[in-house]
Design an enzyme around this catalytic site. Sequence first.
Site, PDB file in Angstrom:
ATOM      1  N   GLU A 210       0.822  -1.212   0.000  1.00 34.63           N
ATOM      2  CA  GLU A 210       0.000   0.000   0.000  1.00 34.63           C
ATOM      3  C   GLU A 210       0.854   1.259   0.000  1.00 34.63           C
ATOM      4  O   GLU A 210       0.364   2.356   0.280  1.00 34.63           O
ATOM      5  CB  GLU A 210      -0.940  -0.008   1.221  1.00 34.63           C
ATOM      6  CG  GLU A 210      -1.900  -1.182   1.197  1.00 34.63           C
ATOM      7  CD  GLU A 210      -2.954  -1.123   2.285  1.00 34.63           C
ATOM      8  OE1 GLU A 210      -3.023  -0.124   3.020  1.00 34.63           O
ATOM      9  OE2 GLU A 210      -3.731  -2.090   2.392  1.00 34.63           O
ATOM     10  N   LYS A 342     -15.755  -2.769   3.708  1.00 34.46           N
ATOM     11  CA  LYS A 342     -15.089  -2.996   2.422  1.00 34.46           C
ATOM     12  C   LYS A 342     -16.129  -3.496   1.431  1.00 34.46           C
ATOM     13  O   LYS A 342     -16.747  -4.543   1.657  1.00 34.46           O
ATOM     14  CB  LYS A 342     -14.009  -4.060   2.580  1.00 34.46           C
ATOM     15  CG  LYS A 342     -12.769  -3.624   3.367  1.00 34.46           C
ATOM     16  CD  LYS A 342     -11.914  -4.840   3.689  1.00 34.46           C
ATOM     17  CE  LYS A 342     -10.538  -4.473   4.209  1.00 34.46           C
ATOM     18  NZ  LYS A 342      -9.840  -5.667   4.781  1.00 34.46           N
TER      19      LYS A 342
END
EC number: 4.2.1.11
Length: 432
Positions: A210, A342
């Site tokens: 990330e 999510k």
Amino acid sequence: MAKTTITAVKARQILDSRGRPTVEADVMLEGGAMGRASVPSGASTSRSEAHELRDGDAASYFGRGVSRAMANVAEEIAPLLRGRDADDQAGIDGALQALDGTPRLERLGANAVLAVSLAICRAAAEAGREPLYRRLGALAGAGDPMLPLPMVNILSGGLHAGRGMDVQDFLAVPLSAADYPTALHDIIRVRAAAEDVVDRYGAPVLLADEGGLSPGCPSAEIALGLMVEAIERAGLTPGRDIGIAIDVAATSLLGADGSYALSREGRSLDSAGMIETVAGWVGRFPIVSVEDGLHDEDWSHWPELTRRLSRIQVVGDDLFSTNPERIRRGMDLGAANSVLIKLNQNGTLTGTLDALATARAGGYSTVVSARSGETGDSFMSDLAVGAVGGQIKIGSVRNTERLEKYNQLLRIAEEPGVSYAGARFLAGRRGP
Ligand SMILES: O=C(O)[C@@H](CO)OP(=O)(O)O
Ligand SMILES: [Mg+2]
């Protein structure tokens, strides 16, 4: 036919931020509007999240191809949706769920279903000439749009960084900034300072999935110490200007014998040991939020973890898997006080909005989250604003697929009538 009647649905394979195939869908409407969306992919997944359909054929992108998911869009989803009204998001998502016929979308693939579900919402927003976050606000019925508090990845470990550290994410939370652009600015200062701090610590400045720094510290305490140093070096006060959040991602620490393996520290812990360890970190460092301190099926110990950390936010990610039923079960037990949201853990937009509403109704805070494998799609930013998620977790501020989402929030920040949540939705009763 209405201008929002669906005329065509199409899927293609694109690559995500790990260079792996994922699904992108286009939806065309009678009036000429088009919506496009793509789906992300996790590395530290839970056992109960919606199913990502992969080809499993070693010759195709090392078994990670999505040709079956694409074929399901072309052969089953497109024929079902042609002629339906894109304005009817809930009806369409329900029809997709029924067409699949399994609770976790195992047959068609959550990657196929979600790409289409999100593209339909975009197409409908486009047809109505309204910004996506407004359309999402209307679908969610959540009140006035609000920019979320960002929690931003600074140091990475776990499955996102070759297990160089046991804890997956060390994040900075801007507590004192009065608006979103200032919050982002504070974070950028911390990130820049962290590069210096990691360099002086003697670790190479390596980037994880990330975009977080991956210094490979031998213990979580050392990494937390680097976080505090970075915040101070940025001229900010730990705990006042910037809080620390961690994602332990404990499901991925599970060993074959059912214990939690802190391999870097050479320790194996049972659930009580994990609770002690995490509570110890919280006692010694300015931590405001802990995610997945225990694994996704450790229901019997989550209430104790939550009691021990009741002064701060206790987030369930793998535990809840953006599944309203699991969220309700957690509420009944007193597990966690916050839900990670999510889209691809759930599999449809309507299901995700249901998870958000379920959390809110039970007084749990919510954090809209990206996955470790992302695309340039910034749908989640609009979702966090429109559905008033309150908080957002996107990853670091160094990769385009993450920055697209931070930058989309900067664009929305210019719009009239959009306020900033700040730290007001952080769960937990802080103070002595
Ligand atoms: O655990 C998480 O919260 C996410 C994002 O950091 O990771 P992944 O997408 O790999 O599940
Ligand atoms: Mg997580």
